[in-house]
Structures are given as structure tokens and as C-alpha cells.
Design an enzyme around this catalytic site. Structure first.
Site, mmCIF file in Angstrom:
data_model
loop_
_atom_site.group_PDB
_atom_site.id
_atom_site.type_symbol
_atom_site.label_atom_id
_atom_site.label_comp_id
_atom_site.label_asym_id
_atom_site.label_seq_id
_atom_site.Cartn_x
_atom_site.Cartn_y
_atom_site.Cartn_z
ATOM 1 N N TYR A 34 26.798 0.016 77.363
ATOM 2 C CA TYR A 34 27.141 0.736 75.520
ATOM 3 C C TYR A 34 26.812 0.096 74.167
ATOM 4 C CZ TYR A 34 32.270 1.841 74.003
ATOM 5 O OH TYR A 34 32.743 2.184 73.442
ATOM 6 N N ARG A 61 41.288 1.238 67.564
ATOM 7 C CA ARG A 61 42.304 0.583 66.729
ATOM 8 C C ARG A 61 41.920 0.257 64.951
ATOM 9 N NH1 ARG A 61 40.475 -0.427 71.778
ATOM 10 N NH2 ARG A 61 38.175 -1.018 70.772
ATOM 11 N N GLU A 83 26.227 13.005 75.492
ATOM 12 C CA GLU A 83 26.273 11.557 75.279
ATOM 13 C C GLU A 83 24.647 11.084 74.778
ATOM 14 O OE1 GLU A 83 28.075 8.790 77.403
ATOM 15 O OE2 GLU A 83 30.250 8.670 75.889
ATOM 16 N N GLU A 115 21.466 9.212 74.713
ATOM 17 C CA GLU A 115 21.347 8.328 75.358
ATOM 18 C C GLU A 115 19.849 7.806 75.948
ATOM 19 O OE1 GLU A 115 24.237 6.600 78.763
ATOM 20 O OE2 GLU A 115 25.994 7.829 76.909
ATOM 21 N N ASP A 140 24.910 11.922 79.445
ATOM 22 C CA ASP A 140 26.089 11.077 79.938
ATOM 23 C C ASP A 140 27.168 12.231 79.767
ATOM 24 O OD1 ASP A 140 27.559 10.400 82.102
ATOM 25 O OD2 ASP A 140 28.096 8.736 79.606
ATOM 26 N N THR A 153 25.130 13.957 85.146
ATOM 27 C CA THR A 153 24.425 13.584 84.136
ATOM 28 C C THR A 153 22.846 14.009 84.602
ATOM 29 O OG1 THR A 153 25.874 11.607 84.752
ATOM 30 C CG2 THR A 153 23.908 10.957 83.089
ATOM 31 N N THR A 166 26.169 5.757 74.717
ATOM 32 C CA THR A 166 25.656 6.752 73.252
ATOM 33 C C THR A 166 24.880 5.788 72.306
ATOM 34 O OG1 THR A 166 27.800 7.635 73.906
ATOM 35 C CG2 THR A 166 26.587 8.100 71.533
ATOM 36 N N GLU A 204 32.043 11.659 67.907
ATOM 37 C CA GLU A 204 32.046 10.496 67.087
ATOM 38 C C GLU A 204 32.048 11.151 65.340
ATOM 39 O OE1 GLU A 204 29.602 7.284 67.047
ATOM 40 O OE2 GLU A 204 29.137 7.488 68.317
HETATM 41 MN MN MN Z 1 27.738 6.703 78.347
#
Ligand code: MN
Length: 462
Positions: free
Chosen positions: A152, A166, A225, A227, A259, A283, A386, A400
Site C-alpha cells: 500500500y 476519515r 487497481e 500496480e 489487483d 489478480t 495502487t 479514487e
Molecule cells: Mn492492491
């Protein structure tokens, strides 16, 4: 190390390899594996991409092209012999524990591929027999991935996703100290082109109805994702951590990774143990493993910290990694719906960003992964997480890209803003028949540009 194989003026007799736009000039030679039928059976063959073709390295090995003529007193002569042994194992598995042989392989393949007339009858025959079109090679993954770990490592991704839950304090307090990761599932790692079935799973109860129960059905928030994956060479023994100053030498090469993520399933299941069924259904990796040797001209700073950020702990700190532990790769994601394909419309670009501003380097991820004694194995896949940049156009997933922030008055998330496609279709998450295509490319003044090819997958109904 830079050597003669990076020379930008090298050209090949394979014409398409000399096209400035190709991902696969003679300086790249990324590894792939595919099925080839002969003697009435399908065999695993290993190859390298060259222009629009695959050079069948197994066929070259069978024809005893290796070793090429070693020069008198060539210090590589022993390594050239070792290469023959290593190439006898399928899926490039033998080479993973001998990254020192990659430069030898590159220079011997270049000897065969360099522009000029064929050396003799054998080479003339091999130029025909050992060159396949990319479209006729049924790819399998270039190595057998035994384990898959997903990190991550993009602080921009972590910040944007964190802000959904948050808004005032998006990053959790551990982020700048611990490279966050989880153990994924290697059995469902598939090669580019494999169709991905929409998973079913549990979705959370409605938040505004205390009497509601979770539902079950096809995922409604299917995402990709973007990556980068590190393929590990030279695994470590159980109980013996890889120190940070040696961790970089375990990066055998890189692939592109998608991913796939079931966001609605993820939201309901991930606490307190992290991702599970939201991630392990598929994946996708690109078929071409770009070696660390080929990527050498494109190294960059491994990581940097904003003013006021804490320094990483000592076991994650290495000056050389900080200076050169990164990879300068431009990454793009594209989407093509079934309707777009039917109308002959090209895929649209969803994002364009860079791998160079990751918060953690692969060496740091490897050092962290093994610091407790956990053993990595040859061919393990370690993905970056990501890859998103600070610019909204560089966000590496739909979670996102379609996020529109929190309404300051109500403190509730605004409705997601769908992506509008040339057909008039809209996408907040992926629809059935959608194809996601990831691309990556490295460019630097004075060097031949190289790329990763495509990492592609189409969603089929669940
Ligand atoms: Mn991922």
C-alpha cells in the site's frame, strides 16, 4: 550496472523492434512464457519480446545457440555455461536464483538479434522458426508465482482512500513508519488476457436501516487497481531476514499488476483482519517480466519524505536505496466497454501517473517483509499497491477516480461522479464486458525507451 546491452544505437533485424514507439526494442528483452505445440504435444516455451514478436528462447536453446562463442579469456565463459543449465528449467525458474546470468543472457540474445545478415544456415532457419507473432503466442505467467503479497506504498492512494472514511485525519498513524501490506493469493494470479468473472459476495446492511441485514449477490462495485509488481529472485532462508542494503539485489524484475477489487465486499469484510474475498478472486499480471538489468537506466530516487515526516526506522533506511531504489515508470490505465469495442472505438485513458513518487521502495518492502524471518521464495510476487499521484488525473483505481469528496455542510460523501464514455455510457465502477488495459513505459534522454506491454482483462458476468 549499465553495459553494452543498453547502448541506444543497437538495432535488430526484427524491423518492428526499431520502431521508436515499440515497448520491446533490442535493449529491453523482457521474459515471457507461452505454450507451443510440437511433436503432437503442447510444451512450455520461454521467450523474450522483440518488437511485435516473441523470440522463442527455448527453441534457440534446443538448437544449441547457447553459449555463443566466448572470447578468449572471457570472464563470462563459466557464466555462459551456467546459462545453458539454467535455461533447461521452464518458466525462467532457473534464472531467478541467478540474476548474475541476466546480463549474459541479454548479450547472447542480442548477438542473435543484432541487425545484419544471419551467421549461417542454422541462424537463417532459426530466424524463421524461432520468431512468433505476439498474437499467436498463448501466454502463461513468466514464472510460477508461489506467493503474492500486496503493499500500500502510494501515500497519495492511502490519503485519498483514507479521506473517504476519515476526512480530517486520512492517514492512519502507522503509515509513515510501516510499509503496510497483506498476504494475497497466488493461485488466482492470471496472465493478461484471461477473462475475469464478476465475483459474488456479501454486501453490508443499509447504514440508515438498523433492521436491515447483509445481502448476497454479484459484486456491484467492481474495481481495478493499477500496480507494479516486483518478482523476487534469490529467496531467503526461513529465519534469515534480508537486510535493506541487500534487498535491492532481490528485485529480479517488474511486471504490471491489476489487483481487481470488489469494493462492496471489501467494505463489509475488511475489519478487523484486512482484505479477503474482495481481492483473491483474480489478480492479472502482464506477460512480460522486465528485468532489473533492462530497467537499470531508469532507476531514480527510491523514496523521499516531506518536511516534517519521520525518517524510516534504521532497518528500512539505506542511502543507496534512497538515491537509486526507485523506478521511473509512466503508468496508464485504459477502459473499453463492450459497446465501445463493438463500435470500433478505441479504449479511453482513465489515468496517467508515475511510479517514481512512491512512499516506500521495493527494497524497503522486501526488508520489511523479511525482517521477522519470513522467507521469500524465487518467483514471489510483491505488488506495490495502487499507484496514484498527487494529481487527480493520476489516480490508479475507480474508487479514487470517481470520488468527489465530502460535502462540507452535511459532512457526508458527495455522490460519486461517474466517468463519461464516448458512447454516452457512464461508469462509476466496472460493468460486464468492460476491458481494463494497463500500460507502463520508461523514457530517459540518451537511452532507448522501453515498456511493459499490456496487462489486460475483461469482466464477464458472475
Ligand atoms: Mn492492491
Amino acid at each position: 550496472m549499465l553495459d553494452d546491452t543498453h547502448n541506444p544505437s543497437l538495432r535488430s533485424w526484427v524491423d518492428s523492434a526499431n520502431d521508436p514507439g515499440t515497448d520491446f526494442p533490442i535493449q529491453n528483452l523482457p521474459l515471457c512464457s507461452f505454450l507451443r505445440e510440437h511433436d503432437g504435444h503442447e510444451h512450455v516455451h520461454d521467450g523474450v519480446a522483440i518488437g511485435e514478436h516473441i523470440l522463442d528462447v527455448t527453441a534457440l536453446w534446443e538448437a544449441e545457440v547457447f553459449p555463443g562463442e566466448p572470447a578468449e579469456g572471457d570472464p563470462d565463459a563459466q557464466r555462459a555455461d551456467d546459462l545453458i543449465e539454467v535455461l533447461s528449467r521452464p518458466h525462467w525458474m532457473g534464472l531467478l536464483s541467478r540474476p548474475d546470468l541476466v546480463p549474459v543472457l541479454r548479450s547472447q540474445l542480442q548477438r542473435f538479434l543484432l541487425d545484419g545478415p544471419a551467421g549461417g544456415q542454422r541462424d537463417r532457419r532459426l530466424r524463421r522458426h524461432a520468431l512468433l507473432s505476439v498474437s499467436e503466442a498463448p501466454f502463461i505467467p513468466p514464472v510460477s508465482f508461489l506467493n503474492f503479497t500486496d503493499f500500500y506504498a502510494s501515500i497519495h492512494h492511502a490519503t485519498t482512500v483514507g479521506s473517504m472514511f476519515r476526512p480530517d485525519n486520512p492517514l492512519l498513524p502507522n503509515y509513515k513508519h510501516v510499509p503496510i501490506g497483506y498476504h494475497g493469493r497466488a493461485s488466482s494470479v492470471v496472465v493478461s488476457g484471461t477473462r475475469v468473472r464478476r465475483p459474488s459476495g456479501q454486501q453490508s446492511p443499509a447504514e440508515d436501516d438498523p433492521a436491515s441485514r447483509p445481502s448476497f449477490g454479484p459484486c456491484r462495485m467492481l474495481d481495478y487497481e493499477l500496480e507494479v509488481g516486483c518478482v523476487v529472485g534469490k529467496g531467503n532462508a526461513l529465519g534469515e531476514p534480508i537486510p535493506i542494503d541487500r534487498a535491492g539485489s532481490h528485485i529480479f524484475g517488474l511486471v504490471l499488476v491489476n489487483d481487481w477489487s470488489a469494493r462492496d465486499v471489501q467494505k463489509w469484510e475488511y475489519q478487523p483482519l484486512g482484505p479477503f474475498l474482495a481481492k483473491n478472486f483474480a489478480t492479472t499480471v502482464s506477460p512480460f517480466l522486465v528485468t532489473s538489468a533492462a530497467l537499470e537506466p531508469f532507476r531514480c530516487r527510491g523514496w523521499s519524505r516531506a518536511q516534517g515526516d519521520p525518517d524510516p526506522l534504521a532497518y528500512l533506511t539505506d542511502p543507496a536505496d534512497r538515491e537509486r531504489g526507485g523506478f521511473d515508470i509512466t503508468l496508464e490505465a485504459f477502459l473499453q466497454t463492450a459497446e465501445m469495442a463493438g463500435k470500433g472505438l478505441s479504449p479511453v485513458r482513465l489515468s496517467r501517473g508515475g511510479f517514481r513518487d512512491m512512499y516506500w521502495s521495493f527494497a524497503q518492502m522486501i526488508a520489511h517483509h523479511t525482517v521477522n524471518g519470513c522467507n521469500l521464495q524465487d518467483g514471489d510476487l510483491i505488488a506495490s499497491g495502487t499507484v496514484s499521484g498527487s494529481d487527480p488525473g493520476s489516480r490508479g483505481c475507480l474508487l479514487e477516480l470517481t470520488w468527489d469528496g465530502v460535502d462540507p455542510a452535511s459532512r457526508k460523501p458527495r455522490p460519486r461522479r461517474p466517468i463519461e464514455l464516448p458512447t454516452g455510457e457512464k461508469r462509476t465502477f466496472l460493468g460486464d464486458g468492460d476491458t481494463v488495459i494497463l500500460k507502463g513505459r520508461c523514457e530517459r534522454e540518451g537511452y532507448r525507451s522501453i515498456g511493459f506491454g499490456e496487462c489486460r482483462g475483461t469482466i464477464i458476468p458472475g
